[in-house]
Design an enzyme around this catalytic site. Structure first.
Site, mmCIF file in Angstrom:
data_model
loop_
_atom_site.group_PDB
_atom_site.id
_atom_site.type_symbol
_atom_site.label_atom_id
_atom_site.label_comp_id
_atom_site.label_asym_id
_atom_site.label_seq_id
_atom_site.Cartn_x
_atom_site.Cartn_y
_atom_site.Cartn_z
ATOM 1 N N GLU A 1 0.792 -1.238 0.000
ATOM 2 C CA GLU A 1 0.000 0.000 0.000
ATOM 3 C C GLU A 1 0.831 1.298 0.000
ATOM 4 O O GLU A 1 0.794 2.088 0.960
ATOM 5 C CB GLU A 1 -0.959 0.008 1.183
ATOM 6 N N GLU B 1 -5.509 -8.779 0.778
ATOM 7 C CA GLU B 1 -6.214 -8.487 2.033
ATOM 8 C C GLU B 1 -7.697 -8.244 1.751
ATOM 9 O O GLU B 1 -8.030 -7.556 0.785
ATOM 10 C CB GLU B 1 -5.675 -7.226 2.740
HETATM 11 O O1 PGI Z 1 -7.060 -1.699 8.567
HETATM 12 C C1 PGI Z 1 -6.957 -3.070 8.367
HETATM 13 C C2 PGI Z 1 -5.727 -3.386 7.522
HETATM 14 C C3 PGI Z 1 -4.392 -3.103 8.243
HETATM 15 O O2 PGI Z 1 -4.349 -3.778 9.494
HETATM 16 C C4 PGI Z 1 -3.260 -3.580 7.317
HETATM 17 O O3 PGI Z 1 -1.983 -3.503 7.942
HETATM 18 C C5 PGI Z 1 -3.219 -2.723 6.057
HETATM 19 O O4 PGI Z 1 -2.508 -3.370 5.004
HETATM 20 C C6 PGI Z 1 -4.615 -2.328 5.604
HETATM 21 N N1 PGI Z 1 -4.929 -1.598 4.524
HETATM 22 C C7 PGI Z 1 -6.267 -1.370 4.560
HETATM 23 C C8 PGI Z 1 -7.019 -0.573 3.556
HETATM 24 C C9 PGI Z 1 -6.336 0.795 3.330
HETATM 25 C C10 PGI Z 1 -6.352 1.596 4.576
HETATM 26 C C11 PGI Z 1 -5.288 1.466 5.464
HETATM 27 C C12 PGI Z 1 -5.270 2.232 6.626
HETATM 28 C C13 PGI Z 1 -6.300 3.130 6.868
HETATM 29 C C14 PGI Z 1 -7.356 3.235 5.979
HETATM 30 C C15 PGI Z 1 -7.391 2.453 4.831
HETATM 31 C C16 PGI Z 1 -6.767 -1.989 5.660
HETATM 32 N N2 PGI Z 1 -5.740 -2.584 6.283
#
Ligand code: PGI
Length: 449
Positions: free
Chosen positions: A166, A354
């Site tokens: 990301e 994910e």
């Molecule tokens: O938020 C849940 C997970 C994280 O725990 C992972 O480390 C990370 O890869 C991840 N990406 C996303 C979607 C993008 C996002 C990240 C953070 C905040 C908002 C959106 C959701 N998540």
């Protein structure tokens, strides 16, 4: 395939990341990362939570791999903590650091589980941050050295390498909004970071290819979301296009078309000094990858807002049910983004690296964790995924976020994404109903009730 069915050999997995589960931040020669510094800075994380202990996976990895085997996982996506390998980010590698990952690979091999290794999931060595961090071009070359060293050392044992997790989030949340480490509010630094992350990806792919007889495959993981206008008005449509231009196209276009999206270069160029994007850089960035990882959680719904400085937009809530993160449950968005990638960007294999949801899970008096909302979320997204594959999009695997509850960045331990409940005081892992359900999905290679 029947409705909800998946092709033979579809790769069923679950995902985690080093700083979110390992703990043992001062063990095995590990150096400080920017998330150690950020989480220990008062006010940055909920309740001052840190990854110091997290899920203590550094010590409990054998038991955790045993659970992965009992779940029937075919693959496990995890990240390597760069500060365990190069405590100073560069120079002398730390033998105890790589030894931990070799032990983990040993356990996965014994369990017949394929490792999918993310080289960077946000935990930059603090020593490199002190020298400028990702806004500083030299960091891209330090990442390439780290990646090349990992390919040399573990290349024969890792079938799938993911350079970055990301780059959008690292760039924008880390350097513009400041919600994530290193907590900067500097848009110019944010765009230099985006460029250097992409450049470092290209340098790593080049190193991987030059290593010759590489058995493995290499790719990158992007967080991608469909962006819908709140209304059909031209202003809202244009606002949606701008947000799509930043979240999705600012990264997809360099990687698969060799250039930043012109409309967004024009838009941001008026506001912010953008980094030089030489032909050499863009050629490195747009080298072929063996696969693209997609992290999908929800869609964005936006309306025009002339008062907002950066994109003249305002995100609004979609009408659907929300998860504990406030994200709309929108399974159709997974299909929308995967079909768009295949039609407009790349014919390469895709992986959902994910997908998952946070809900306020509790342990019932009977000791079980009933999480029907998570099962419904996962079922609906897997049904959508099955339809997308049946329609001809080459999605070869799915990694549920997450194997276990863990440190949810600025939200600390307050948000639970796992199919395993972690009782942090005892570190017990408790199977949620969704874990039993996911095991049945994997056994059937199909969505089950
Ligand atoms: O938020 C849940 C997970 C994280 O725990 C992972 O480390 C990370 O890869 C991840 N990406 C996303 C979607 C993008 C996002 C990240 C953070 C905040 C908002 C959106 C959701 N998540």
């Amino acid at each position: 395939m029947a409705e909800g069915g998946f092709p033979p050999g579809f790769l069923w997995g679950a995902a985690t990341a080093a700083y979110q589960i390992e703990g043992a931040v001062d063990e095995g020669g590990r150096g400080e990362s920017i998330w150690d510094r950020f989480s220990h800075t008062p006010g940055k994380t909920r309740d001052g939570d840190t990854g110091d202990v997290a899920c203590d996976h550094y010590h409990r990895y054998r038991d955790d791999v045993r659970i992965m085997r009992e779940l029937g996982l075919a693959a496990y996506r995890f990240s390597v903590a760069w500060p365990r390998i190069f405590p100073e980010g560069r120079g002398r590698p730390n033998p105890d650091g790589v030894a931990f990952y070799e032990r983990l690979l040993d356990e996965l091999e014994k369990a017949g589980i394929q490792p999918v290794v993310t080289l960077y999931h946000w935990d930059l060595p603090q020593a490199l941050q002190d020298r400028g961090g990702w806004p500083h071009r030299d960091t891209a070359y330090r990442f390439a050295d780290y990646a090349a060293w990992m390919f040399e050392r573990l290349g024969d044992r890792v079938p799938y390498w993911i350079t970055h997790n990301e780059p959008f989030v690292v760039s924008i949340l880390g350097h513009v909004t400041g919600e994530h480490a290193p907590g900067l509010n500097d848009p110019a630094a944010g765009f230099r970071t985006a460029h250097h992350l992409l450049l470092s990806h290209g340098l790593a792919v080049q190193a991987f290819r030059e290593g010759g007889r590489r058995k493995g495959r290499i790719g990158i993981t992007l967080n991608l979301s469909p962006v819908h206008p709140a209304s059909g008005s031209p202003e809202d449509e244009a606002a949606a296009r701008r947000v799509d231009g930043l979240i999705n196209r600012w990264f997809l276009d360099p990687l698969f078309r060799g250039a930043y999206p012109e409309d967004m270069v024009e838009h941001f160029g008026r506001l912010i000094p953008l980094p030089e994007a030489s032909e050499d850089d863009m050629r490195l960035i747009s080298q072929d990858v063996d696969f693209l990882g997609v992290n999908y959680y929800s869609r964005q719904v936006v309306r025009h807002d002339p008062g907002e400085l950066f994109l003249q937009m305002r995100q609004i809530d979609g009408p659907g049910p929300k998860t504990e993160m406030g994200w709309e449950v929108y399974p159709a968005g997974l299909g929308e983004i995967l079909r768009r990638l295949h039609e407009a960007y790349t014919k390469a294999p895709l992986f959902v690296t994910e997908n998952g949801a946070a809900y306020p899970d509790t342990v019932s008096p009977d000791g079980a964790v009933h999480d029907p909302d998570r099962i419904a979320y996962l079922r609906d997204h897997l049904l959508e995924l099955s339809r997308v594959i049946a329609g001809g999009v080459p999605v070869q695997g799915y990694f549920l976020w997450s194997l276990m509850d863990n440190f949810e960045w600025a939200h600390g331990y307050s948000k639970r994404f796992g199919i395993l409940y972690v009782d942090y005081p005892t570190q017990r892992r408790i199977w949620k109903d969704s874990a039993y359900w996911y095991r049945r999905v994997i056994e059937a290679n199909a969505v089950v009730e």
